[in-house]
Design a protein around this motif. Structure first.
Motif, PDB file in Angstrom:
ATOM      1  N   LEU A 281       0.813  -1.202   0.000  1.00  0.00           N
ATOM      2  CA  LEU A 281       0.000   0.000   0.000  1.00  0.00           C
ATOM      3  C   LEU A 281       0.855   1.263   0.000  1.00  0.00           C
ATOM      4  CD1 LEU A 281      -2.936  -0.945   2.409  1.00  0.00           C
ATOM      5  CD2 LEU A 281      -2.754  -1.205  -0.063  1.00  0.00           C
ATOM      6  N   ILE A 282       2.024   1.217   0.611  1.00  0.00           N
ATOM      7  CA  ILE A 282       2.912   2.387   0.607  1.00  0.00           C
ATOM      8  C   ILE A 282       3.323   2.745  -0.812  1.00  0.00           C
ATOM      9  CG2 ILE A 282       5.264   3.131   1.169  1.00  0.00           C
ATOM     10  CD1 ILE A 282       4.932   1.920   3.908  1.00  0.00           C
ATOM     11  N   ILE A 283       3.663   1.741  -1.627  1.00  0.00           N
ATOM     12  CA  ILE A 283       4.062   2.036  -2.996  1.00  0.00           C
ATOM     13  C   ILE A 283       2.896   2.660  -3.758  1.00  0.00           C
ATOM     14  CG2 ILE A 283       3.462  -0.210  -3.965  1.00  0.00           C
ATOM     15  CD1 ILE A 283       6.547   1.875  -4.907  1.00  0.00           C
ATOM     16  N   GLY A 284       1.668   2.260  -3.451  1.00  0.00           N
ATOM     17  CA  GLY A 284       0.508   2.875  -4.083  1.00  0.00           C
ATOM     18  C   GLY A 284       0.363   4.334  -3.696  1.00  0.00           C
ATOM     19  N   LEU A 285       0.648   4.642  -2.435  1.00  0.00           N
ATOM     20  CA  LEU A 285       0.562   6.025  -1.975  1.00  0.00           C
ATOM     21  C   LEU A 285       1.648   6.899  -2.596  1.00  0.00           C
ATOM     22  CD1 LEU A 285      -0.158   5.320   1.798  1.00  0.00           C
ATOM     23  CD2 LEU A 285      -1.762   6.231   0.117  1.00  0.00           C
ATOM     24  N   GLU A 286       2.779   6.297  -2.946  1.00  0.00           N
ATOM     25  CA  GLU A 286       3.881   7.067  -3.519  1.00  0.00           C
ATOM     26  C   GLU A 286       3.841   7.132  -5.042  1.00  0.00           C
ATOM     27  OE1 GLU A 286       7.799   6.394  -2.190  1.00  0.00           O
ATOM     28  OE2 GLU A 286       7.340   6.813  -0.088  1.00  0.00           O
ATOM     29  N   LEU A 287       2.965   6.342  -5.673  1.00  0.00           N
ATOM     30  CA  LEU A 287       2.926   6.329  -7.135  1.00  0.00           C
ATOM     31  C   LEU A 287       2.664   7.698  -7.767  1.00  0.00           C
ATOM     32  CD1 LEU A 287       1.246   2.997  -8.322  1.00  0.00           C
ATOM     33  CD2 LEU A 287       3.512   3.863  -8.882  1.00  0.00           C
ATOM     34  N   PRO A 288       1.705   8.485  -7.263  1.00  0.00           N
ATOM     35  CA  PRO A 288       1.510   9.805  -7.878  1.00  0.00           C
ATOM     36  C   PRO A 288       2.767  10.664  -7.870  1.00  0.00           C
ATOM     37  CG  PRO A 288      -0.336   9.268  -6.444  1.00  0.00           C
ATOM     38  CD  PRO A 288       0.714   8.226  -6.206  1.00  0.00           C
ATOM     39  N   GLU A 289       3.481  10.655  -6.753  1.00  0.00           N
ATOM     40  CA  GLU A 289       4.718  11.430  -6.672  1.00  0.00           C
ATOM     41  C   GLU A 289       5.790  10.856  -7.596  1.00  0.00           C
ATOM     42  OE1 GLU A 289       7.919  12.891  -3.253  1.00  0.00           O
ATOM     43  OE2 GLU A 289       6.009  11.989  -2.681  1.00  0.00           O
ATOM     44  N   ILE A 290       5.820   9.517  -7.728  1.00  0.00           N
ATOM     45  CA  ILE A 290       6.787   8.885  -8.625  1.00  0.00           C
ATOM     46  C   ILE A 290       6.512   9.276 -10.073  1.00  0.00           C
ATOM     47  CG2 ILE A 290       7.532   6.657  -9.549  1.00  0.00           C
ATOM     48  CD1 ILE A 290       7.010   5.495  -6.732  1.00  0.00           C
ATOM     49  N   VAL A 291       5.239   9.210 -10.467  1.00  0.00           N
ATOM     50  CA  VAL A 291       4.873   9.584 -11.842  1.00  0.00           C
ATOM     51  C   VAL A 291       5.168  11.050 -12.107  1.00  0.00           C
ATOM     52  CG1 VAL A 291       2.929   9.793 -13.444  1.00  0.00           C
ATOM     53  CG2 VAL A 291       3.129   7.769 -11.988  1.00  0.00           C
ATOM     54  N   GLU A 292       4.876  11.887 -11.135  1.00  0.00           N
ATOM     55  CA  GLU A 292       5.160  13.325 -11.287  1.00  0.00           C
ATOM     56  C   GLU A 292       6.653  13.573 -11.435  1.00  0.00           C
ATOM     57  OE1 GLU A 292       4.596  17.450  -8.709  1.00  0.00           O
ATOM     58  OE2 GLU A 292       3.393  15.679  -8.231  1.00  0.00           O
ATOM     59  N   GLY A 293       7.466  12.842 -10.652  1.00  0.00           N
ATOM     60  CA  GLY A 293       8.914  12.991 -10.760  1.00  0.00           C
ATOM     61  C   GLY A 293       9.442  12.545 -12.107  1.00  0.00           C
ATOM     62  N   MET A 294       8.871  11.490 -12.682  1.00  0.00           N
ATOM     63  CA  MET A 294       9.299  11.047 -14.008  1.00  0.00           C
ATOM     64  C   MET A 294       8.970  12.090 -15.077  1.00  0.00           C
ATOM     65  SD  MET A 294       8.577   6.935 -14.217  1.00  0.00           S
ATOM     66  CE  MET A 294       6.800   7.170 -14.244  1.00  0.00           C
ATOM     67  N   ARG A 295       7.787  12.679 -14.966  1.00  0.00           N
ATOM     68  CA  ARG A 295       7.400  13.691 -15.944  1.00  0.00           C
ATOM     69  C   ARG A 295       8.312  14.909 -15.859  1.00  0.00           C
ATOM     70  NH1 ARG A 295       0.881  13.080 -14.905  1.00  0.00           N
ATOM     71  NH2 ARG A 295       0.539  11.328 -16.360  1.00  0.00           N
ATOM     72  N   ASP A 296       8.729  15.259 -14.642  1.00  0.00           N
ATOM     73  CA  ASP A 296       9.657  16.382 -14.489  1.00  0.00           C
ATOM     74  C   ASP A 296      10.988  16.106 -15.176  1.00  0.00           C
ATOM     75  OD1 ASP A 296       7.747  17.725 -13.038  1.00  0.00           O
ATOM     76  OD2 ASP A 296       8.563  17.159 -11.081  1.00  0.00           O
ATOM     77  N   LYS A 297      11.359  14.826 -15.252  1.00  0.00           N
ATOM     78  CA  LYS A 297      12.604  14.435 -15.921  1.00  0.00           C
ATOM     79  C   LYS A 297      12.397  14.171 -17.410  1.00  0.00           C
ATOM     80  CE  LYS A 297      15.180  14.410 -12.215  1.00  0.00           C
ATOM     81  NZ  LYS A 297      16.306  15.361 -12.040  1.00  0.00           N
TER      82      LYS A 297
END
Length: 527
Positions: A281-297
């Protein structure tokens, strides 16, 4: 704290409900957990749960590995050590190398060191996922033992690769001579420290006036202590926990009483179940931030998904290829073993089955989350979000594709229709019970022959074991007969411990009978 606590409690409740639903649907609960983690990422307004990457390993890995070490049969590991060792070390390295080469070629700017880092993260199959899926199908004990032993040791080997790759990414160089010496110290030192501390813990349990709550509390902190001490000495904390756990597991009858073993089993099962669910569940909570970080890169989501599918394909292909290579090597160099395990008659199906059991899970997630946010020089860790996302995709796809199809493949191809484990288990169980009955009868006759003669209660006590019939009430159970009864139970444990030395007998059957003896001893305390 008042806002996050209800959310954490809701997470635990969700994990329990998902497990109930998975049981009703007859699918492995990690499959629903990883899907739930994905769905959670779409819910707006949820609080961000931040876990320090430096603490991820320390919080989650020690208890997960320790519990796995206690549930596995060390005797079965020794029996199949060749194939377990090859899958746990050679196959893990081959998988990590394959991932490193493919990602270095296809992902722009992805270095070999980053490839090995990702390979070390996603190379170990998950024991919990495999075990949960195997509950719904019948497989031979030999196959089960190989999968369990491999899943325990490959965590250690993959995380060693992860550690070295992390150093290489941070320093920008990799000195083979230093790495070789460091590797030896990590392996030998980690295993040695784990064994030494485990011996000290066993002695402490034996000498201190502990009860069930204190015994269980100590076992909860012992894996953390093993891991911490080994890491402080720059050894492998993972190997320390695994080796220490195996040592203590083989001596559980020596330093734990029946109440500690019975209650500890339930506590540890619940604790590990919750830890597994929280990581998903933690990885699910962090997915939006992970996707946002990829888009920034500048990495589009569709491109990242493509990379995840590519890496998943490499993982599956590498494991299947390794399985067939292991089968071929066994046929060439050990034809007698190949004949015994049936490789000649199922030469195509069995390696594919072993290759198809490579579901990834909680250890990979924990390793990915443990990647530091920044390097030592303060710069952002390269491709951290992409590595996290690829790891999640690999876990999601292997659980959904392999996890859902594995039971169907086994049933559809009738891989194990002819195996006789169930019949042999029942025969072994009958022989064991008959041997226990004869052993108890002789024990009572030899030690308490005078007490048995002419004493109605004692004669009734003897008939209980001789005829395996329960008495109508417990009025005959005096303090004297209680003492003898406890001696009988301990004598049975010693008999089973000797019986377990026979390599032909499944240790799981022995453990089941020992558990019944523990329950019988606890019942005596309330009579």
């Amino acid at each position: 704290m008042h806002t996050i606590l209800p959310f954490l409690l809701a997470m635990i409740a969700a994990i329990v409900l998902l497990n109930m639903w998975a049981t009703k649907l007859k699918i492995a609960y990690p499959i629903l957990l990883v899907v739930a983690g994905l769905l959670i990422s779409f819910i707006p307004g949820l609080p961000r749960v931040k876990v320090d990457p430096d603490l991820i390993f320390f919080i989650f890995l020690p208890p997960l590995l320790f519990e796995a070490s206690w549930t596995i049969s060390f005797k079965e590991m020794k029996k199949w050590w060749r194939i377990i060792g090859s899958f746990a070390f050679l196959v893990v390295f081959f998988t990590a190398l394959s991932v490193a080469l493919v990602t270095n070629y296809y992902i722009p700017g992805f270095t070999i060191a980053l490839g090995f880092l990702l390979g070390g993260i996603v190379s170990p199959p998950d024991a919990v996922s495999t075990g949960a899926i195997m509950k719904f199908v019948k497989i031979p004990k030999s196959t089960s033992a190989i999968l369990e032993g491999e899943s325990l040791l490959n965590d250690a080997s993959s995380l060693i690769i992860f550690r070295f790759a992390l150093v290489a990414v941070g320093s920008g160089q990799f000195v083979w001579q230093e790495a070789a010496m460091s590797f030896l110290w990590m392996v030998i030192g980690g295993a040695g420290i784990g064994l030494l501390l485990a011996w000290a813990f066993v002695e402490a349990h034996k000498r201190l006036p502990t009860d069930a709550p204190s015994d269980i509390s100590l076992t909860l902190i012992e894996p953390y202590f093993m891991y911490w001490v080994a890491e402080q000495l720059h050894c492998s904390g993972v190997l320390a926990v695994v080796s220490g756990g195996l040592f203590m597991s083989t001596r559980r009858l020596v330093f734990l009483n029946s109440a500690s073993r019975i209650q500890g089993y339930s506590v540890w099962e619940s604790f590990v179940f919750i830890l597994n669910g929280i990581v998903f569940l933690i990885i699910g909570l962090e997915l939006p931030e992970i996707v946002e970080g990829m888009r920034d890169k500048g990495i589009p989501l569709s491109t990242a998904i493509g990379y995840g599918v590519l890496v998943t394909g490499v993982l599956i292909a590498a494991r299947v290829i390794s399985s067939y290579a292991a089968m071929l090597a066994t046929i060439i160099f050990r034809p007698s073993v190949a004949s015994r395990v049936g490789l000649r008659t199922r030469s195509l199906a069995m390696p594919l089955l072993l290759g198809w059991t490579g579901m990834r899970g909680v250890v990979s997630l924990a390793a990915a989350l443990a990647i530091p946010i920044t390097l030592d020089n303060g710069a952002a860790f390269p491709y951290r979000n992409l590595i996290l996302f690829i790891t999640f995709v690999a876990i999601l796809l292997t659980l959904l594709v392999q996890g859902l199809t594995l039971p169907y493949i086994i049933k559809r191809w009738r891989l194990f229709d002819s195996f006789t484990d169930e019949d042999s288990e029942e025969l072994t169980r009958q022989k064991m019970k008959q041997g226990l009955k004869q052993h108890v009868y002789q024990f009572l006759k030899n030690k308490y022959e005078q007490e048995l003669s002419g004493h109605a209660g004692m004669e009734k006590f003897l008939r209980q074991w001789e005829e395996r019939a329960k008495a109508a009430d417990d009025s005959w159970m005096t303090e004297k007969t209680k003492v003898i009864f406890v001696e009988v139970l301990e004598s049975q444990r010693q008999y089973l411990a000797e019986l377990n030395k026979d390599p032909r007998i499944d240790e799981e059957i022995i453990r089941q009978q020992l558990y019944q003896i523990d329950l019988e001893e606890e019942r005596l305390k309330i009579i």
